[in-house]
Design a protein around this motif. Structure first.
Motif, short mmCIF file in Angstrom:
data_model
loop_
_atom_site.label_atom_id
_atom_site.label_comp_id
_atom_site.label_asym_id
_atom_site.label_seq_id
_atom_site.Cartn_x
_atom_site.Cartn_y
_atom_site.Cartn_z
N PRO A 3 22.46 0.60 3.33
CA PRO A 3 21.39 0.91 2.38
C PRO A 3 20.05 1.08 3.10
CG PRO A 3 21.95 -1.42 2.27
CD PRO A 3 22.93 -0.76 3.20
N ILE A 4 19.19 1.91 2.54
CA ILE A 4 17.85 2.15 3.09
C ILE A 4 16.88 1.10 2.55
CG2 ILE A 4 15.93 3.77 3.16
CD1 ILE A 4 18.03 6.01 2.99
N CYS A 5 17.05 0.72 1.29
CA CYS A 5 16.15 -0.24 0.64
C CYS A 5 16.96 -1.32 -0.07
CB CYS A 5 15.27 0.47 -0.40
SG CYS A 5 14.10 1.62 0.31
N LEU A 6 16.33 -2.49 -0.21
CA LEU A 6 16.91 -3.58 -0.98
C LEU A 6 15.92 -3.98 -2.06
CD1 LEU A 6 18.14 -5.96 1.89
CD2 LEU A 6 19.45 -4.21 0.69
N ASN A 7 16.45 -4.37 -3.21
CA ASN A 7 15.55 -4.90 -4.23
C ASN A 7 15.34 -6.39 -3.96
OD1 ASN A 7 17.66 -6.40 -5.45
ND2 ASN A 7 18.17 -4.71 -6.81
N LYS A 36 6.44 -0.33 -4.63
CA LYS A 36 6.72 -0.40 -6.07
C LYS A 36 7.08 1.01 -6.51
CE LYS A 36 4.81 -4.30 -8.27
NZ LYS A 36 4.10 -4.76 -9.43
N ILE A 37 8.27 1.14 -7.04
CA ILE A 37 8.74 2.43 -7.51
C ILE A 37 9.11 2.27 -8.98
CG2 ILE A 37 10.48 4.24 -7.25
CD1 ILE A 37 10.67 3.44 -4.30
N GLY A 38 8.33 2.88 -9.84
CA GLY A 38 8.59 2.80 -11.27
C GLY A 38 8.62 1.37 -11.79
N GLY A 39 7.78 0.52 -11.25
CA GLY A 39 7.74 -0.86 -11.69
C GLY A 39 8.71 -1.78 -10.97
N SER A 40 9.59 -1.22 -10.15
CA SER A 40 10.54 -2.04 -9.39
C SER A 40 10.03 -2.21 -7.96
CB SER A 40 11.91 -1.36 -9.33
OG SER A 40 12.45 -1.27 -10.62
#
Length: 67
Positions: A3-7, A36-40
């Motif tokens: 994965p490139i990103c993790l939440n 922050k992408i769309g609130g995430s």
């Protein structure tokens, strides 16, 4: 594929800690860089790995044991 990103929850799992702890570190400015992408909130894996290297270098420079 890696994965490139993790939440926040995925990062907490990776570091075996609570997602609330990761959130608190972020609020305190003690976490890896995030977006922050769309609130995430997401963390790039490259930023996480760089953060870990920095922390390890800082602690080894101070002769503090790393757990």
């Amino acid at each position: 594929m890696k994965p490139i990103c993790l939440n926040q929850k995925e990062l907490a799992e990776r570091w075996t800690t609570s997602h609330r702890t990761v959130e608190r570190w972020r609020w305190a400015g003690e976490s890896p860089a995030y977006m922050k992408i769309g609130g995430s909130v997401v963390y790039r894996v490259a930023d996480i790995e760089a953060f870990v290297r920095d922390v390890m270098n800082t602690t080894s420079d101070q002769n503090v044991p790393v757990y």
